[in-house]
Design a protein around this motif. Structure first.
Motif, PDB file in Angstrom:
ATOM      1  N   LEU A  24       0.771  -1.298  -0.085  1.00  0.00           N
ATOM      2  CA  LEU A  24       0.065  -0.093   0.074  1.00  0.00           C
ATOM      3  C   LEU A  24       0.752   1.211  -0.025  1.00  0.00           C
ATOM      4  CD1 LEU A  24      -2.869  -1.063   2.315  1.00  0.00           C
ATOM      5  CD2 LEU A  24      -3.037  -0.686  -0.138  1.00  0.00           C
ATOM      6  N   ALA A  25       2.129   1.236   0.627  1.00  0.00           N
ATOM      7  CA  ALA A  25       2.897   2.222   0.575  1.00  0.00           C
ATOM      8  C   ALA A  25       3.403   2.727  -0.854  1.00  0.00           C
ATOM      9  CB  ALA A  25       4.378   2.072   1.342  1.00  0.00           C
ATOM     10  N   ASN A  26       3.665   1.920  -1.651  1.00  0.00           N
ATOM     11  CA  ASN A  26       3.877   2.081  -3.285  1.00  0.00           C
ATOM     12  C   ASN A  26       2.729   1.862  -4.257  1.00  0.00           C
ATOM     13  OD1 ASN A  26       6.682   2.778  -2.611  1.00  0.00           O
ATOM     14  ND2 ASN A  26       6.931   0.792  -1.653  1.00  0.00           N
ATOM     15  N   ASN A  27       1.627   1.357  -3.708  1.00  0.00           N
ATOM     16  CA  ASN A  27       0.561   0.877  -4.653  1.00  0.00           C
ATOM     17  C   ASN A  27       1.020  -0.166  -5.709  1.00  0.00           C
ATOM     18  OD1 ASN A  27      -1.018   2.698  -3.229  1.00  0.00           O
ATOM     19  ND2 ASN A  27      -0.367   4.314  -4.638  1.00  0.00           N
ATOM     20  N   VAL A  28       1.638  -1.390  -5.210  1.00  0.00           N
ATOM     21  CA  VAL A  28       2.341  -2.490  -6.015  1.00  0.00           C
ATOM     22  C   VAL A  28       1.526  -3.676  -5.557  1.00  0.00           C
ATOM     23  CG1 VAL A  28       4.127  -3.613  -6.722  1.00  0.00           C
ATOM     24  CG2 VAL A  28       4.493  -1.170  -6.427  1.00  0.00           C
ATOM     25  N   LEU A  29       0.844  -4.427  -6.537  1.00  0.00           N
ATOM     26  CA  LEU A  29       0.552  -5.757  -6.496  1.00  0.00           C
ATOM     27  C   LEU A  29       1.624  -6.824  -6.864  1.00  0.00           C
ATOM     28  CD1 LEU A  29      -1.642  -7.713  -5.685  1.00  0.00           C
ATOM     29  CD2 LEU A  29      -2.645  -7.366  -8.012  1.00  0.00           C
ATOM     30  N   THR A  30       1.810  -7.623  -6.010  1.00  0.00           N
ATOM     31  CA  THR A  30       3.067  -8.662  -6.428  1.00  0.00           C
ATOM     32  C   THR A  30       2.410 -10.043  -6.157  1.00  0.00           C
ATOM     33  OG1 THR A  30       4.704  -7.056  -5.599  1.00  0.00           O
ATOM     34  CG2 THR A  30       5.122  -9.544  -5.851  1.00  0.00           C
ATOM     35  N   ARG A  31       2.785 -10.915  -7.296  1.00  0.00           N
ATOM     36  CA  ARG A  31       2.488 -12.163  -7.292  1.00  0.00           C
ATOM     37  C   ARG A  31       3.418 -13.227  -8.065  1.00  0.00           C
ATOM     38  NH1 ARG A  31      -2.029 -15.849  -9.938  1.00  0.00           N
ATOM     39  NH2 ARG A  31      -1.778 -17.613  -8.698  1.00  0.00           N
ATOM     40  N   HIS A  32       3.870 -14.275  -7.416  1.00  0.00           N
ATOM     41  CA  HIS A  32       4.970 -15.018  -8.097  1.00  0.00           C
ATOM     42  C   HIS A  32       6.187 -14.230  -8.519  1.00  0.00           C
ATOM     43  CE1 HIS A  32       2.191 -18.075  -7.449  1.00  0.00           C
ATOM     44  NE2 HIS A  32       1.499 -17.910  -8.303  1.00  0.00           N
ATOM     45  N   GLY A  33       6.691 -12.969  -7.837  1.00  0.00           N
ATOM     46  CA  GLY A  33       7.974 -12.129  -8.280  1.00  0.00           C
ATOM     47  C   GLY A  33       7.528 -11.242  -9.466  1.00  0.00           C
ATOM     48  N   HIS A  35       5.159  -7.811 -10.727  1.00  0.00           N
ATOM     49  CA  HIS A  35       4.611  -6.659 -10.246  1.00  0.00           C
ATOM     50  C   HIS A  35       3.817  -5.952 -11.057  1.00  0.00           C
ATOM     51  CE1 HIS A  35       7.573  -7.448  -7.066  1.00  0.00           C
ATOM     52  NE2 HIS A  35       8.681  -7.471  -8.055  1.00  0.00           N
ATOM     53  N   VAL A  36       2.635  -5.353 -10.561  1.00  0.00           N
ATOM     54  CA  VAL A  36       1.927  -4.368 -11.383  1.00  0.00           C
ATOM     55  C   VAL A  36       1.549  -3.321 -10.371  1.00  0.00           C
ATOM     56  CG1 VAL A  36       0.756  -5.966 -12.883  1.00  0.00           C
ATOM     57  CG2 VAL A  36      -0.165  -5.591 -10.697  1.00  0.00           C
ATOM     58  N   GLN A  37       1.716  -1.838 -11.042  1.00  0.00           N
ATOM     59  CA  GLN A  37       1.541  -0.800 -10.249  1.00  0.00           C
ATOM     60  C   GLN A  37       0.111  -0.331 -10.189  1.00  0.00           C
ATOM     61  OE1 GLN A  37       4.443   1.318  -9.143  1.00  0.00           O
ATOM     62  NE2 GLN A  37       2.690   2.168  -8.008  1.00  0.00           N
ATOM     63  N   LEU A  38      -0.363  -0.170  -9.357  1.00  0.00           N
ATOM     64  CA  LEU A  38      -1.952   0.308  -9.273  1.00  0.00           C
ATOM     65  C   LEU A  38      -2.023   1.701  -8.849  1.00  0.00           C
ATOM     66  CD1 LEU A  38      -2.787  -2.761  -7.238  1.00  0.00           C
ATOM     67  CD2 LEU A  38      -3.195  -2.485  -9.641  1.00  0.00           C
ATOM     68  N   GLN A  39      -3.124   2.343  -9.212  1.00  0.00           N
ATOM     69  CA  GLN A  39      -3.513   3.554  -8.523  1.00  0.00           C
ATOM     70  C   GLN A  39      -4.003   3.362  -7.100  1.00  0.00           C
ATOM     71  OE1 GLN A  39      -6.752   5.024 -10.748  1.00  0.00           O
ATOM     72  NE2 GLN A  39      -5.749   5.520 -12.431  1.00  0.00           N
ATOM     73  N   MET A  83     -13.131  -1.077 -10.354  1.00  0.00           N
ATOM     74  CA  MET A  83     -13.364  -2.405 -10.762  1.00  0.00           C
ATOM     75  C   MET A  83     -12.849  -2.619 -12.111  1.00  0.00           C
ATOM     76  SD  MET A  83     -13.339  -4.162  -7.896  1.00  0.00           S
ATOM     77  CE  MET A  83     -13.994  -4.018  -6.160  1.00  0.00           C
ATOM     78  N   SER A  84     -13.550  -1.914 -12.946  1.00  0.00           N
ATOM     79  CA  SER A  84     -13.537  -2.051 -14.403  1.00  0.00           C
ATOM     80  C   SER A  84     -11.890  -2.044 -14.708  1.00  0.00           C
ATOM     81  CB  SER A  84     -14.321  -1.253 -15.268  1.00  0.00           C
ATOM     82  OG  SER A  84     -15.702  -1.679 -14.939  1.00  0.00           O
ATOM     83  N   ARG A  85     -11.337  -0.901 -14.078  1.00  0.00           N
ATOM     84  CA  ARG A  85      -9.870  -0.578 -14.471  1.00  0.00           C
ATOM     85  C   ARG A  85      -8.975  -1.711 -14.011  1.00  0.00           C
ATOM     86  NH1 ARG A  85     -10.275   5.936 -13.263  1.00  0.00           N
ATOM     87  NH2 ARG A  85     -11.402   6.412 -15.122  1.00  0.00           N
ATOM     88  N   LEU A  86      -9.250  -2.108 -12.562  1.00  0.00           N
ATOM     89  CA  LEU A  86      -8.429  -2.995 -12.435  1.00  0.00           C
ATOM     90  C   LEU A  86      -8.633  -4.468 -12.967  1.00  0.00           C
ATOM     91  CD1 LEU A  86      -9.174  -2.926  -8.371  1.00  0.00           C
ATOM     92  CD2 LEU A  86      -6.931  -2.940  -9.603  1.00  0.00           C
ATOM     93  N   ARG A  87      -9.365  -5.057 -13.573  1.00  0.00           N
ATOM     94  CA  ARG A  87      -9.530  -6.050 -14.263  1.00  0.00           C
ATOM     95  C   ARG A  87      -8.310  -6.495 -15.132  1.00  0.00           C
ATOM     96  NH1 ARG A  87     -15.524  -5.714 -12.985  1.00  0.00           N
ATOM     97  NH2 ARG A  87     -15.907  -7.398 -11.897  1.00  0.00           N
ATOM     98  N   PRO A  88      -8.227  -5.541 -16.051  1.00  0.00           N
ATOM     99  CA  PRO A  88      -7.221  -5.811 -17.031  1.00  0.00           C
ATOM    100  C   PRO A  88      -5.511  -5.673 -16.595  1.00  0.00           C
ATOM    101  CG  PRO A  88      -8.180  -3.731 -17.723  1.00  0.00           C
ATOM    102  CD  PRO A  88      -9.003  -4.564 -16.475  1.00  0.00           C
TER     103      PRO A  88
END
Length: 124
Positions: A24-33, A35-39, A83-88
């Motif tokens: 949450l500090a950097n708005n990054v989602l990580t899975r299996h190494g 990363h995607v940047q999120l709003q 939600m619509s923006r997050l999906r892709p």
């Protein structure tokens, strides 16, 4: 990752067998190494979905968690837009947000080997 929020208190911030976390500090989602940047709002939404995985999350619960308000009508359209923006954005990580009609949303994930196949396709 610095500032990573522990999502699962019994599994040190990871979904068991999924290696998923939200920073949450950097708005990054990580899975299996990967990363995607999120709003900011997207990261907060993913934090709730990851924290409740595999259970569905109600619309009211999501609004309270993200905006901290009880008035459901005001952010309703905004939430649907996020939600619509997050999906892709999260799909390359093998993650999907499914609508639970009349209730809210549920996070689903592909097994790790399918994510690796997708990563290879993304780089090709």
């Amino acid at each position: 990752m610095a500032g990573a929020r522990n999502i699962c208190p019994t599994c040190n911030g990871y979904i068991p067998d999924a290696d998923t976390r939200v920073d949450l500090a950097n708005n990054v989602l990580t899975r299996h190494g990967l990363h995607v940047q999120l709003q900011r709002t997207g990261a907060e939404i993913m934090s709730v979905l990851v924290g409740e995985f595999p259970k569905p999350v109600s619309r009211d619960r999501m609004i309270m968690a993200v905006w901290g308000i009880n008035e459901v009508a005001k952010p309703d359209t905004s939430l649907s837009t996020h939600m619509s923006r997050l999906r892709p954005t999260i799909e390359p990580l093998g993650m999907f947000i499914h609508t639970v009609w009349g209730f809210g949303w549920r996070l689903e994930q592909r097994p790790r080997d399918h994510v690796a196949d997708d990563e290879h396709k993304m780089r090709a």
